[in-house]
Design a protein around this motif. Structure first.
Motif, PDB file in Angstrom:
ATOM      1  N   LEU A 128       0.829  -1.206   0.000  1.00  0.00           N
ATOM      2  CA  LEU A 128       0.000   0.000   0.000  1.00  0.00           C
ATOM      3  C   LEU A 128       0.864   1.258   0.000  1.00  0.00           C
ATOM      4  O   LEU A 128       0.619   2.202  -0.763  1.00  0.00           O
ATOM      5  CB  LEU A 128      -0.934  -0.005   1.209  1.00  0.00           C
ATOM      6  CG  LEU A 128      -2.080  -1.017   1.184  1.00  0.00           C
ATOM      7  CD1 LEU A 128      -2.881  -0.936   2.474  1.00  0.00           C
ATOM      8  CD2 LEU A 128      -2.982  -0.770  -0.016  1.00  0.00           C
ATOM      9  N   LEU A 129       1.873   1.279   0.861  1.00  0.00           N
ATOM     10  CA  LEU A 129       2.723   2.473   0.941  1.00  0.00           C
ATOM     11  C   LEU A 129       3.580   2.612  -0.313  1.00  0.00           C
ATOM     12  O   LEU A 129       3.860   3.733  -0.760  1.00  0.00           O
ATOM     13  CB  LEU A 129       3.595   2.408   2.192  1.00  0.00           C
ATOM     14  CG  LEU A 129       2.817   2.440   3.523  1.00  0.00           C
ATOM     15  CD1 LEU A 129       3.789   2.389   4.703  1.00  0.00           C
ATOM     16  CD2 LEU A 129       1.947   3.675   3.613  1.00  0.00           C
ATOM     17  N   ARG A 130       4.030   1.499  -0.881  1.00  0.00           N
ATOM     18  CA  ARG A 130       4.781   1.584  -2.141  1.00  0.00           C
ATOM     19  C   ARG A 130       3.886   2.128  -3.260  1.00  0.00           C
ATOM     20  O   ARG A 130       4.310   2.940  -4.084  1.00  0.00           O
ATOM     21  CB  ARG A 130       5.332   0.215  -2.519  1.00  0.00           C
ATOM     22  CG  ARG A 130       6.602  -0.171  -1.785  1.00  0.00           C
ATOM     23  CD  ARG A 130       7.323  -1.301  -2.510  1.00  0.00           C
ATOM     24  NE  ARG A 130       6.471  -2.490  -2.654  1.00  0.00           N
ATOM     25  CZ  ARG A 130       6.400  -3.462  -1.736  1.00  0.00           C
ATOM     26  NH1 ARG A 130       7.125  -3.386  -0.624  1.00  0.00           N
ATOM     27  NH2 ARG A 130       5.623  -4.511  -1.923  1.00  0.00           N
ATOM     28  N   THR A 158      -3.931  10.789   3.476  1.00  0.00           N
ATOM     29  CA  THR A 158      -4.081   9.463   2.870  1.00  0.00           C
ATOM     30  C   THR A 158      -2.956   8.548   3.310  1.00  0.00           C
ATOM     31  O   THR A 158      -3.172   7.380   3.667  1.00  0.00           O
ATOM     32  CB  THR A 158      -4.095   9.588   1.332  1.00  0.00           C
ATOM     33  OG1 THR A 158      -5.175  10.420   0.932  1.00  0.00           O
ATOM     34  CG2 THR A 158      -4.227   8.223   0.665  1.00  0.00           C
ATOM     35  N   TRP A 159      -1.721   9.078   3.293  1.00  0.00           N
ATOM     36  CA  TRP A 159      -0.574   8.270   3.722  1.00  0.00           C
ATOM     37  C   TRP A 159      -0.741   7.834   5.178  1.00  0.00           C
ATOM     38  O   TRP A 159      -0.486   6.673   5.519  1.00  0.00           O
ATOM     39  CB  TRP A 159       0.711   9.081   3.563  1.00  0.00           C
ATOM     40  CG  TRP A 159       1.953   8.274   3.825  1.00  0.00           C
ATOM     41  CD1 TRP A 159       2.685   7.584   2.919  1.00  0.00           C
ATOM     42  CD2 TRP A 159       2.595   8.072   5.093  1.00  0.00           C
ATOM     43  NE1 TRP A 159       3.741   6.953   3.521  1.00  0.00           N
ATOM     44  CE2 TRP A 159       3.715   7.230   4.861  1.00  0.00           C
ATOM     45  CE3 TRP A 159       2.343   8.509   6.390  1.00  0.00           C
ATOM     46  CZ2 TRP A 159       4.567   6.842   5.876  1.00  0.00           C
ATOM     47  CZ3 TRP A 159       3.197   8.109   7.413  1.00  0.00           C
ATOM     48  CH2 TRP A 159       4.288   7.289   7.144  1.00  0.00           C
ATOM     49  N   SER A 196      -2.255  -1.399  12.294  1.00  0.00           N
ATOM     50  CA  SER A 196      -3.333  -2.051  13.031  1.00  0.00           C
ATOM     51  C   SER A 196      -3.587  -3.480  12.554  1.00  0.00           C
ATOM     52  O   SER A 196      -4.176  -4.281  13.271  1.00  0.00           O
ATOM     53  CB  SER A 196      -4.632  -1.243  12.903  1.00  0.00           C
ATOM     54  OG  SER A 196      -5.033  -1.175  11.544  1.00  0.00           O
ATOM     55  N   GLU A 197      -3.145  -3.799  11.325  1.00  0.00           N
ATOM     56  CA  GLU A 197      -3.377  -5.124  10.777  1.00  0.00           C
ATOM     57  C   GLU A 197      -2.070  -5.709  10.241  1.00  0.00           C
ATOM     58  O   GLU A 197      -1.926  -6.012   9.057  1.00  0.00           O
ATOM     59  CB  GLU A 197      -4.421  -5.059   9.669  1.00  0.00           C
ATOM     60  CG  GLU A 197      -5.756  -4.506  10.155  1.00  0.00           C
ATOM     61  CD  GLU A 197      -6.718  -4.241   9.007  1.00  0.00           C
ATOM     62  OE1 GLU A 197      -7.906  -4.082   9.294  1.00  0.00           O
ATOM     63  OE2 GLU A 197      -6.279  -4.202   7.850  1.00  0.00           O
ATOM     64  N   PRO A 198      -1.045  -5.865  11.145  1.00  0.00           N
ATOM     65  CA  PRO A 198       0.279  -6.291  10.670  1.00  0.00           C
ATOM     66  C   PRO A 198       0.288  -7.685  10.089  1.00  0.00           C
ATOM     67  O   PRO A 198       1.112  -8.008   9.242  1.00  0.00           O
ATOM     68  CB  PRO A 198       1.146  -6.202  11.937  1.00  0.00           C
ATOM     69  CG  PRO A 198       0.161  -6.356  13.062  1.00  0.00           C
ATOM     70  CD  PRO A 198      -1.090  -5.697  12.607  1.00  0.00           C
ATOM     71  N   GLY A 199      -0.614  -8.540  10.491  1.00  0.00           N
ATOM     72  CA  GLY A 199      -0.587  -9.909  10.004  1.00  0.00           C
ATOM     73  C   GLY A 199      -1.441 -10.132   8.773  1.00  0.00           C
ATOM     74  O   GLY A 199      -1.520 -11.262   8.286  1.00  0.00           O
ATOM     75  N   GLU A 200      -2.102  -9.100   8.302  1.00  0.00           N
ATOM     76  CA  GLU A 200      -3.004  -9.270   7.163  1.00  0.00           C
ATOM     77  C   GLU A 200      -2.209  -9.517   5.884  1.00  0.00           C
ATOM     78  O   GLU A 200      -1.150  -8.928   5.657  1.00  0.00           O
ATOM     79  CB  GLU A 200      -3.863  -8.019   6.996  1.00  0.00           C
ATOM     80  CG  GLU A 200      -4.881  -8.158   5.871  1.00  0.00           C
ATOM     81  CD  GLU A 200      -5.736  -6.908   5.744  1.00  0.00           C
ATOM     82  OE1 GLU A 200      -5.570  -6.016   6.574  1.00  0.00           O
ATOM     83  OE2 GLU A 200      -6.555  -6.857   4.816  1.00  0.00           O
ATOM     84  N   ARG A 201      -2.744 -10.373   5.054  1.00  0.00           N
ATOM     85  CA  ARG A 201      -2.094 -10.683   3.783  1.00  0.00           C
ATOM     86  C   ARG A 201      -2.107  -9.450   2.881  1.00  0.00           C
ATOM     87  O   ARG A 201      -3.163  -8.876   2.639  1.00  0.00           O
ATOM     88  CB  ARG A 201      -2.821 -11.838   3.104  1.00  0.00           C
ATOM     89  CG  ARG A 201      -2.184 -12.273   1.805  1.00  0.00           C
ATOM     90  CD  ARG A 201      -2.952 -13.437   1.217  1.00  0.00           C
ATOM     91  NE  ARG A 201      -2.386 -13.859  -0.036  1.00  0.00           N
ATOM     92  CZ  ARG A 201      -2.879 -14.845  -0.768  1.00  0.00           C
ATOM     93  NH1 ARG A 201      -3.948 -15.526  -0.336  1.00  0.00           N
ATOM     94  NH2 ARG A 201      -2.317 -15.177  -1.911  1.00  0.00           N
ATOM     95  N   PRO A 202      -0.950  -8.999   2.384  1.00  0.00           N
ATOM     96  CA  PRO A 202      -0.920  -7.776   1.579  1.00  0.00           C
ATOM     97  C   PRO A 202      -1.613  -7.991   0.241  1.00  0.00           C
ATOM     98  O   PRO A 202      -1.545  -9.073  -0.349  1.00  0.00           O
ATOM     99  CB  PRO A 202       0.574  -7.512   1.385  1.00  0.00           C
ATOM    100  CG  PRO A 202       1.221  -8.846   1.519  1.00  0.00           C
ATOM    101  CD  PRO A 202       0.398  -9.592   2.529  1.00  0.00           C
ATOM    102  N   PRO A 203      -2.315  -6.948  -0.263  1.00  0.00           N
ATOM    103  CA  PRO A 203      -2.989  -7.076  -1.557  1.00  0.00           C
ATOM    104  C   PRO A 203      -1.973  -7.039  -2.687  1.00  0.00           C
ATOM    105  O   PRO A 203      -0.865  -6.530  -2.531  1.00  0.00           O
ATOM    106  CB  PRO A 203      -3.892  -5.834  -1.601  1.00  0.00           C
ATOM    107  CG  PRO A 203      -3.175  -4.827  -0.756  1.00  0.00           C
ATOM    108  CD  PRO A 203      -2.499  -5.618   0.325  1.00  0.00           C
ATOM    109  N   PRO A 204      -2.307  -7.598  -3.842  1.00  0.00           N
ATOM    110  CA  PRO A 204      -1.409  -7.502  -5.001  1.00  0.00           C
ATOM    111  C   PRO A 204      -1.275  -6.053  -5.448  1.00  0.00           C
ATOM    112  O   PRO A 204      -2.086  -5.189  -5.106  1.00  0.00           O
ATOM    113  CB  PRO A 204      -2.114  -8.359  -6.058  1.00  0.00           C
ATOM    114  CG  PRO A 204      -3.557  -8.367  -5.641  1.00  0.00           C
ATOM    115  CD  PRO A 204      -3.538  -8.324  -4.147  1.00  0.00           C
ATOM    116  N   GLU A 205      -0.237  -5.774  -6.236  1.00  0.00           N
ATOM    117  CA  GLU A 205       0.082  -4.395  -6.608  1.00  0.00           C
ATOM    118  C   GLU A 205      -1.088  -3.648  -7.265  1.00  0.00           C
ATOM    119  O   GLU A 205      -1.399  -2.520  -6.870  1.00  0.00           O
ATOM    120  CB  GLU A 205       1.303  -4.378  -7.530  1.00  0.00           C
ATOM    121  CG  GLU A 205       2.596  -4.790  -6.855  1.00  0.00           C
ATOM    122  CD  GLU A 205       3.035  -3.784  -5.802  1.00  0.00           C
ATOM    123  OE1 GLU A 205       2.610  -2.617  -5.866  1.00  0.00           O
ATOM    124  OE2 GLU A 205       3.799  -4.177  -4.901  1.00  0.00           O
TER     125      GLU A 205
END
Length: 438
Positions: free
Chosen positions: A10-12, A42-43, A52-61
């Protein structure tokens, strides 16, 4: 704390899209300064989600970029709502005239920016629709704007219901892709049911009020369009969707566009007789040479001839406004001519004079210069006609049967001091010149 976060998808996505994101928010808010502040918010929102959700699976780009834009859009909406509420409280509480004027100016600036944003979006949609085949566009507009059923459209266009559905989906895909390009992002891969156009152009799609934008769409984008034209020697009658009937004289051309709040015709050449169906919610406006003719429901003719516009009314009332702003209101039996110098010449036709007699196969001339008469007859003649300058100003009185126009020209020397012959240098051309004194 957020500043120490390691980059996430998300941050990238935020960092990679920062400049485009600022421009995106600026279009929504009308302020580049606010856009930078809202981009920072937004950032922070994205960083808080990551914490708040460190273990959540990151979304694709691709999904990450879309999510970033959605967050920014929601923040911009909240910002505009807060600003609106603040201005309303200020306006109700303040008694200071200067402060009230300043608030009105801010509100007006916001409204202008929002309207510009609306128009940019609609221009993008309109451009996408114009690139579609005519049938696809017509079916889509009838389905989405007029609410015409697929069965009726299938019968109207002589195709199957499945074909109608494909045409609608094809057009909607094109519109949705145009909206995403305007937003600066990529259209998502289709995974389910397509959204209605009202939803696509609403809050979820663009960050502005769906009702406002939908009304703007209906005002700016025509629900019906057609170009009508006739060849030399041919006349044509066309019935429009509201029951209005247009009768086109020979060698005439007009463009028709119907919107939610107005019916518009651009007269480009020749003459058209209008039998306008009354609709008090949608004035009927004819534009020609920069002039405008406005009616609600009436019968009248508008004709272009040698750079002049002539309007003649058979029944009802017509308002004629020249490009210089001068106006005339005409009633039954009235006519007006506006020449190239913007001069109005008005007349009353009288009961014996018909409006647009060409509909019955006749042309009436009352003290009309021969040059104009021949130019008028040329619309029906398969042979080129030419009047020499020395004869062009001779006045003509009389009635010509269009089907016998050739005979009338040959007999012309019996009523005017002219001679008529065929020009051998131009095949079949007829030339009229003043007769030399004997």
């Amino acid at each position: 704390m957020s500043a120490q976060l390691s980059p996430t998808p998300l941050l990238r996505a935020f960092q990679d899209s920062y400049q485009d994101l600022v421009r995106f928010i600026a279009r929504r808010t009308g302020s580049t300064h606010d856009a930078r502040e809202l981009a920072h918010d937004t950032w922070l929102r994205l960083a808080e989600r990551t914490e708040s959700e460190p273990g959540e699976r990151p979304p694709p780009e691709p999904a990450a970029r879309a999510y970033v834009y959605t967050v920014a859009e929601n923040i911009a909406i909240d910002h505009l709502r807060r600003r609106q509420r603040g201005m309303e409280r200020f306006a109700s509480a303040s008694q200071d005239a200067d402060a009230e004027a300043g608030a009105a100016h801010d509100h007006s600036t916001h409204d202008i920016a929002e309207r510009l944003s609306h128009r940019q979006a609609l221009d993008a949609v309109d451009a996408a629709l114009r690139q579609l085949p005519q049938r696809s566009r017509d079916i889509f507009l009838a389905d989405r704007l007029e609410g015409t059923g697929h069965a009726e459209l299938a019968e109207r266009y002589g195709v199957s219901i499945k074909t109608v559905e494909r045409e609608v989906m094809r057009a909607l895909d094109s519109v949705e892709a145009a909206v995403h390009r305007w937003r600066g992002d990529t259209a998502p891969v289709r995974t389910g049911r397509r959204r209605a156009l009202s939803a696509l152009l609403g809050v979820a799609g663009m960050g502005v009020g769906s009702t406002t934008l939908w009304q703007a769409w209906r005002q700016w984008i025509p629900s019906y369009q057609s170009t009508l034209a006739t060849a030399v020697g041919r006349v044509r009658t066309q019935t429009l969707p509201d029951g209005t009937r247009l009768s086109l004289d020979a060698a005439s051309r007009a463009e028709v566009a119907y919107y939610a709040t107005r019916r518009a015709v651009q007269l480009l050449a020749g003459s058209v007789f209008f039998d306008v169906a009354r609709d008090e919610t949608r004035p009927f406006v004819v534009a020609a040479l920069g002039h405008e003719i406005t009616v609600l429901g009436t019968r009248f003719e508008a004709a272009l001839q040698d750079g002049d516009l002539r309007v003649a009314v058979e029944s009802g009332q017509v308002r004629v406004r020249s490009s210089s702003g001068e106006e005339r209101v005409l009633g039954a039996g009235d006519s007006v001519r506006i020449d190239a110098s913007q001069r109005f010449t008005t007349a009353h036709l009288g009961e014996a004079v018909a409006v647009a007699p060409w509909r019955e196969g006749w042309l009436d001339f009352h003290h009309v210069p021969l040059g104009e008469v021949v130019s008028r007859l040329a619309r029906y003649s398969p042979r080129p006609l030419r009047v020499e300058p020395d004869a062009a100003s001779l006045p003509v009185f009389g009635r010509v049967h269009i089907a016998q126009a050739g005979t009338w020209l040959r007999l012309l020397p019996g009523s005017l001091p002219v001679q008529v012959w065929e020009d051998p240098s131009i095949p079949h051309a007829i030339v009229i010149a003043r007769r030399s004194p004997s």
